[in-house]
Motif scaffolding. Structure first.
Motif, PDB file in Angstrom:
ATOM      1  N   ARG A   3      56.181  44.013  39.925  1.00 29.99           N
ATOM      2  CA  ARG A   3      55.112  44.549  39.085  1.00 29.99           C
ATOM      3  C   ARG A   3      54.000  43.526  38.864  1.00 29.99           C
ATOM      4  O   ARG A   3      52.833  43.877  38.801  1.00 29.99           O
ATOM      5  CB  ARG A   3      55.699  45.003  37.751  1.00 29.99           C
ATOM      6  CG  ARG A   3      54.804  45.905  36.959  1.00 29.99           C
ATOM      7  CD  ARG A   3      55.546  46.444  35.749  1.00 29.99           C
ATOM      8  NE  ARG A   3      56.494  47.485  36.117  1.00 29.99           N
ATOM      9  CZ  ARG A   3      56.199  48.778  36.064  1.00 29.99           C
ATOM     10  NH1 ARG A   3      55.033  49.169  35.669  1.00 29.99           N
ATOM     11  NH2 ARG A   3      57.094  49.672  36.399  1.00 29.99           N
ATOM     12  N   ARG A   4      54.364  42.231  38.775  1.00 30.04           N
ATOM     13  CA  ARG A   4      53.346  41.199  38.517  1.00 30.04           C
ATOM     14  C   ARG A   4      52.362  41.055  39.679  1.00 30.04           C
ATOM     15  O   ARG A   4      51.299  40.496  39.515  1.00 30.04           O
ATOM     16  CB  ARG A   4      53.996  39.863  38.189  1.00 30.04           C
ATOM     17  CG  ARG A   4      54.734  39.240  39.336  1.00 30.04           C
ATOM     18  CD  ARG A   4      55.471  37.978  38.879  1.00 30.04           C
ATOM     19  NE  ARG A   4      56.323  37.489  39.932  1.00 30.04           N
ATOM     20  CZ  ARG A   4      55.973  36.537  40.786  1.00 30.04           C
ATOM     21  NH1 ARG A   4      54.814  35.955  40.686  1.00 30.04           N
ATOM     22  NH2 ARG A   4      56.797  36.157  41.727  1.00 30.04           N
ATOM     23  N   VAL A   5      52.720  41.577  40.844  1.00 33.62           N
ATOM     24  CA  VAL A   5      51.795  41.577  41.982  1.00 33.62           C
ATOM     25  C   VAL A   5      51.009  42.875  42.012  1.00 33.62           C
ATOM     26  O   VAL A   5      49.785  42.879  42.073  1.00 33.62           O
ATOM     27  CB  VAL A   5      52.556  41.387  43.313  1.00 33.62           C
ATOM     28  CG1 VAL A   5      51.642  41.612  44.510  1.00 33.62           C
ATOM     29  CG2 VAL A   5      53.192  40.011  43.375  1.00 33.62           C
ATOM     30  N   TYR A   6      51.713  43.996  41.963  1.00 35.21           N
ATOM     31  CA  TYR A   6      51.063  45.294  42.165  1.00 35.21           C
ATOM     32  C   TYR A   6      50.291  45.792  40.952  1.00 35.21           C
ATOM     33  O   TYR A   6      49.482  46.704  41.076  1.00 35.21           O
ATOM     34  CB  TYR A   6      52.096  46.329  42.600  1.00 35.21           C
ATOM     35  CG  TYR A   6      52.602  46.071  43.997  1.00 35.21           C
ATOM     36  CD1 TYR A   6      51.757  46.199  45.086  1.00 35.21           C
ATOM     37  CD2 TYR A   6      53.915  45.682  44.227  1.00 35.21           C
ATOM     38  CE1 TYR A   6      52.203  45.960  46.366  1.00 35.21           C
ATOM     39  CE2 TYR A   6      54.372  45.443  45.505  1.00 35.21           C
ATOM     40  CZ  TYR A   6      53.512  45.583  46.569  1.00 35.21           C
ATOM     41  OH  TYR A   6      53.947  45.344  47.835  1.00 35.21           O
ATOM     42  N   ALA A   7      50.509  45.220  39.794  1.00 30.03           N
ATOM     43  CA  ALA A   7      49.797  45.665  38.593  1.00 30.03           C
ATOM     44  C   ALA A   7      48.404  45.055  38.513  1.00 30.03           C
ATOM     45  O   ALA A   7      47.647  45.375  37.600  1.00 30.03           O
ATOM     46  CB  ALA A   7      50.601  45.313  37.349  1.00 30.03           C
ATOM     47  N   ARG A   8      48.054  44.193  39.436  1.00 29.78           N
ATOM     48  CA  ARG A   8      46.763  43.503  39.389  1.00 29.78           C
ATOM     49  C   ARG A   8      45.782  44.111  40.390  1.00 29.78           C
ATOM     50  O   ARG A   8      46.173  44.587  41.449  1.00 29.78           O
ATOM     51  CB  ARG A   8      46.938  42.032  39.742  1.00 29.78           C
ATOM     52  CG  ARG A   8      47.707  41.280  38.710  1.00 29.78           C
ATOM     53  CD  ARG A   8      47.769  39.850  39.103  1.00 29.78           C
ATOM     54  NE  ARG A   8      48.238  39.025  38.009  1.00 29.78           N
ATOM     55  CZ  ARG A   8      48.254  37.727  38.045  1.00 29.78           C
ATOM     56  NH1 ARG A   8      47.810  37.084  39.105  1.00 29.78           N
ATOM     57  NH2 ARG A   8      48.700  37.043  37.030  1.00 29.78           N
ATOM     58  N   GLY A   9      44.515  44.015  40.045  1.00 24.12           N
ATOM     59  CA  GLY A   9      43.442  44.349  40.979  1.00 24.12           C
ATOM     60  C   GLY A   9      43.498  45.757  41.514  1.00 24.12           C
ATOM     61  O   GLY A   9      44.048  46.667  40.900  1.00 24.12           O
ATOM     62  N   SER A  10      42.919  45.922  42.701  1.00 26.31           N
ATOM     63  CA  SER A  10      42.883  47.236  43.338  1.00 26.31           C
ATOM     64  C   SER A  10      43.573  47.162  44.694  1.00 26.31           C
ATOM     65  O   SER A  10      43.798  46.095  45.235  1.00 26.31           O
ATOM     66  CB  SER A  10      41.428  47.684  43.511  1.00 26.31           C
ATOM     67  OG  SER A  10      40.734  46.754  44.316  1.00 26.31           O
ATOM     68  N   GLU A  11      43.891  48.307  45.207  1.00 26.95           N
ATOM     69  CA  GLU A  11      44.614  48.398  46.474  1.00 26.95           C
ATOM     70  C   GLU A  11      43.750  47.828  47.607  1.00 26.95           C
ATOM     71  O   GLU A  11      42.642  48.297  47.844  1.00 26.95           O
ATOM     72  CB  GLU A  11      44.946  49.868  46.735  1.00 26.95           C
ATOM     73  CG  GLU A  11      46.000  50.084  47.767  1.00 26.95           C
ATOM     74  CD  GLU A  11      47.387  49.647  47.310  1.00 26.95           C
ATOM     75  OE1 GLU A  11      48.174  49.304  48.188  1.00 26.95           O
ATOM     76  OE2 GLU A  11      47.669  49.653  46.106  1.00 26.95           O
ATOM     77  N   PRO A  12      44.238  46.808  48.326  1.00 27.57           N
ATOM     78  CA  PRO A  12      43.450  46.253  49.429  1.00 27.57           C
ATOM     79  C   PRO A  12      43.581  47.117  50.680  1.00 27.57           C
ATOM     80  O   PRO A  12      44.393  48.045  50.730  1.00 27.57           O
ATOM     81  CB  PRO A  12      44.093  44.881  49.650  1.00 27.57           C
ATOM     82  CG  PRO A  12      45.503  45.055  49.222  1.00 27.57           C
ATOM     83  CD  PRO A  12      45.467  46.069  48.094  1.00 27.57           C
TER      84      PRO A  12
END
Length: 121
Positions: free
Chosen positions: A9-18
């Motif tokens: 979650r600490r990776v995917y909860a950030r920013g927008s989908e690349p």
């Protein structure tokens, strides 16, 4: 920001989908580190298991160096993947590799130990 329950979650909860190509390239790099770890572990085990004409103490030292590197490499793979994925999602420059230099130095050290072990026997 998307968070559809993916781990970690600490990776995917950030920013927008690349762009998916970049995430897949990052995953291939992760898998390359895992393959490297398997090769280091296999080399460390083989070096000690095979009856090679290498001075036993130097052979054991080289084997241990390879085994330690084989244990550390997947840890690098995981944290390196997470750092790069976060950077991609936050549109930041990709981070520099952390363990590439120490890994190369460790493999060179193991090779030198085996070479010296061959010469002194």
């Amino acid at each position: 920001m998307t968070d559809d329950g993916r781990f970690p979650r600490r990776v995917y909860a950030r920013g927008s989908e690349p762009d998916g190509r970049f995430s897949l390239a990052n995953e291939r790099t992760f898998l390359a580190w895992v393959r490297t770890a398997l090769a280091l572990l296999a080399g460390g085990v083989a070096l000690e298991a095979l009856d090679l004409p290498v001075e036993p103490h130097l052979r054991l030292a080289a084997s241990l160096v390879l085994l330690v590197l084989g244990i550390v490499a997947p840890v690098q793979a995981w944290f390196g993947w997470a750092r790069a994925e976060r950077a991609l999602r936050e549109r930041r420059p990709l981070p520099a590799p952390v363990l590439g230099g120490p890994l190369a130095a460790g493999v060179a050290l193991a090779g030198a130990l085996v070479l010296v072990g061959l010469l002194v026997r």
